[in-house]
Design a protein around this motif. Structure first.
Motif, PDB file in Angstrom:
ATOM      1  N   GLN A 155     -13.911  16.929 -32.242  1.00 41.32           N
ATOM      2  CA  GLN A 155     -15.363  16.617 -31.710  1.00 41.32           C
ATOM      3  C   GLN A 155     -16.354  17.498 -31.941  1.00 41.32           C
ATOM      4  OE1 GLN A 155     -13.371  16.038 -27.716  1.00 41.32           O
ATOM      5  NE2 GLN A 155     -13.525  13.845 -27.967  1.00 41.32           N
ATOM      6  N   ARG A 212     -19.758  17.167 -33.828  1.00 41.22           N
ATOM      7  CA  ARG A 212     -21.328  17.639 -33.242  1.00 41.22           C
ATOM      8  C   ARG A 212     -22.003  18.563 -34.359  1.00 41.22           C
ATOM      9  NH1 ARG A 212     -19.804  20.911 -29.255  1.00 41.22           N
ATOM     10  NH2 ARG A 212     -20.067  22.696 -30.879  1.00 41.22           N
ATOM     11  N   THR A 219     -22.380  13.627 -29.904  1.00 41.22           N
ATOM     12  CA  THR A 219     -21.721  14.416 -28.599  1.00 41.22           C
ATOM     13  C   THR A 219     -20.825  13.596 -27.740  1.00 41.22           C
ATOM     14  OG1 THR A 219     -23.641  14.190 -27.283  1.00 41.22           O
ATOM     15  CG2 THR A 219     -23.623  16.185 -28.585  1.00 41.22           C
ATOM     16  N   HIS A 220     -21.425  12.253 -27.707  1.00 36.48           N
ATOM     17  CA  HIS A 220     -20.879  11.394 -26.708  1.00 36.48           C
ATOM     18  C   HIS A 220     -20.131  10.506 -27.580  1.00 36.48           C
ATOM     19  CE1 HIS A 220     -23.554  13.369 -24.205  1.00 36.48           C
ATOM     20  NE2 HIS A 220     -22.772  12.813 -23.141  1.00 36.48           N
ATOM     21  N   LYS A 221     -18.685  10.055 -27.242  1.00 32.82           N
ATOM     22  CA  LYS A 221     -17.745   9.129 -27.893  1.00 32.82           C
ATOM     23  C   LYS A 221     -17.907   9.207 -29.477  1.00 32.82           C
ATOM     24  CE  LYS A 221     -19.644   4.944 -26.592  1.00 32.82           C
ATOM     25  NZ  LYS A 221     -19.582   3.512 -26.568  1.00 32.82           N
ATOM     26  N   SER A 231     -14.781   4.183 -25.986  1.00 31.66           N
ATOM     27  CA  SER A 231     -15.508   4.472 -24.669  1.00 31.66           C
ATOM     28  C   SER A 231     -15.234   6.255 -24.708  1.00 31.66           C
ATOM     29  CB  SER A 231     -14.804   4.013 -23.377  1.00 31.66           C
ATOM     30  OG  SER A 231     -13.407   4.228 -23.130  1.00 31.66           O
ATOM     31  N   SER A 232     -15.504   6.705 -23.434  1.00 32.48           N
ATOM     32  CA  SER A 232     -15.365   8.084 -23.619  1.00 32.48           C
ATOM     33  C   SER A 232     -13.892   8.458 -23.335  1.00 32.48           C
ATOM     34  CB  SER A 232     -15.847   8.502 -22.075  1.00 32.48           C
ATOM     35  OG  SER A 232     -15.290   9.829 -21.751  1.00 32.48           O
ATOM     36  N   ASN A 249     -11.993   8.262 -20.254  1.00 35.64           N
ATOM     37  CA  ASN A 249     -11.725   7.186 -19.781  1.00 35.64           C
ATOM     38  C   ASN A 249     -10.203   6.584 -20.016  1.00 35.64           C
ATOM     39  OD1 ASN A 249     -11.502   4.428 -18.995  1.00 35.64           O
ATOM     40  ND2 ASN A 249     -13.935   4.166 -19.306  1.00 35.64           N
ATOM     41  N   CYS A 261      -9.747   3.972 -22.962  1.00 38.82           N
ATOM     42  CA  CYS A 261     -10.395   4.221 -24.224  1.00 38.82           C
ATOM     43  C   CYS A 261      -9.144   4.010 -25.208  1.00 38.82           C
ATOM     44  CB  CYS A 261     -10.734   5.803 -24.283  1.00 38.82           C
ATOM     45  SG  CYS A 261     -11.140   6.222 -26.108  1.00 38.82           S
ATOM     46  N   SER A 267     -21.940  -1.944 -28.605  1.00 39.59           N
ATOM     47  CA  SER A 267     -21.414  -0.595 -28.625  1.00 39.59           C
ATOM     48  C   SER A 267     -20.345  -0.548 -29.911  1.00 39.59           C
ATOM     49  CB  SER A 267     -20.469  -0.571 -27.276  1.00 39.59           C
ATOM     50  OG  SER A 267     -19.824   0.805 -27.225  1.00 39.59           O
ATOM     51  N   GLN A 279     -20.462   2.148 -32.886  1.00 41.94           N
ATOM     52  CA  GLN A 279     -19.198   3.299 -33.123  1.00 41.94           C
ATOM     53  C   GLN A 279     -19.118   3.021 -34.682  1.00 41.94           C
ATOM     54  OE1 GLN A 279     -19.627   5.411 -30.887  1.00 41.94           O
ATOM     55  NE2 GLN A 279     -17.511   5.595 -30.956  1.00 41.94           N
TER      56      GLN A 279
END
Length: 173
Positions: free
Chosen positions: A65, A69, A75-77, A94-95, A98, A101, A138, A142
């Motif tokens: 991850q 970045r 940075t997210h998902k 999702s995160s 979670n 996910c 979403s 992705q």
């Protein structure tokens, strides 16, 4: 949807299409692996399985991850490459923190379709399909973010391969 085959551990391979968690109406969840020719029920969460796969190839999920970045600012998902030489690029639905996910292999997706109630159907190249409780927007985002990340990382790798004669970490005897 899945064969009645249980395995406590699993290793991600290039034929892995998705690592999925589905929550039933009774509150119970089923975690399974979807491959091109088989499906496995597993004990571990999808994110734990992805982290183990990253570690098999010498990094952690957190490290992958962080690399995403640094390469493209996500940075997210964040989508990740478990192993770019094998084409194993996955993105979370999702995160990753979670419990709902799931992780989808970018290279196996043929089509995504919008359904009602913020659900999305994914059709894989082999014709298998799954329905996830993720909005179409979403999911489309992705897929596109993973394509961008994949393009940027592949370009870096190609650059190094093109110039590898000039770069030698250990000279030949």
């Amino acid at each position: 949807m899945y064969n009645d085959f249980y395995t406590p551990t699993y290793e991600i391979t290039p034929v892995t299409m998705a690592v999925i968690v589905q929550h039933g109406d009774n509150g119970n969840s089923t975690r399974f692996i979807l491959e091109e020719d088989f499906e496995y029920i597993v004990d571990q969460s999808p994110t734990k399985i992805i982290d183990s796969a990253c570690k098999f190839f010498g990094a952690s999920l957190k490290g992958r991850q962080d690399g995403t970045r640094d390469i493209c600012g996500l940075t997210h998902k964040a989508p990740i490459s478990i192993d770019p030489s094998s084409g194993m690029y996955f993105f979370p639905t999702s995160s990753p923190a979670n419990s709902k996910c799931s992780w989808i292999a970018h290279s196996h997706i043929d089509e995504i379709n919008k359904l009602t109630n913020h659900r999305t159907e994914i059709i894989f190249k082999n014709g298998k399909q799954i329905i996830l409780d993720v909005s179409f927007g979403s999911m489309l985002n992705q897929v596109q973010r993973t394509a961008q990340y994949r393009y940027l990382l592949d370009n870096r790798i190609k650059f190094l391969q093109k110039h590898k004669a000039d770069m030698v970490a250990e000279p030949l005897p």
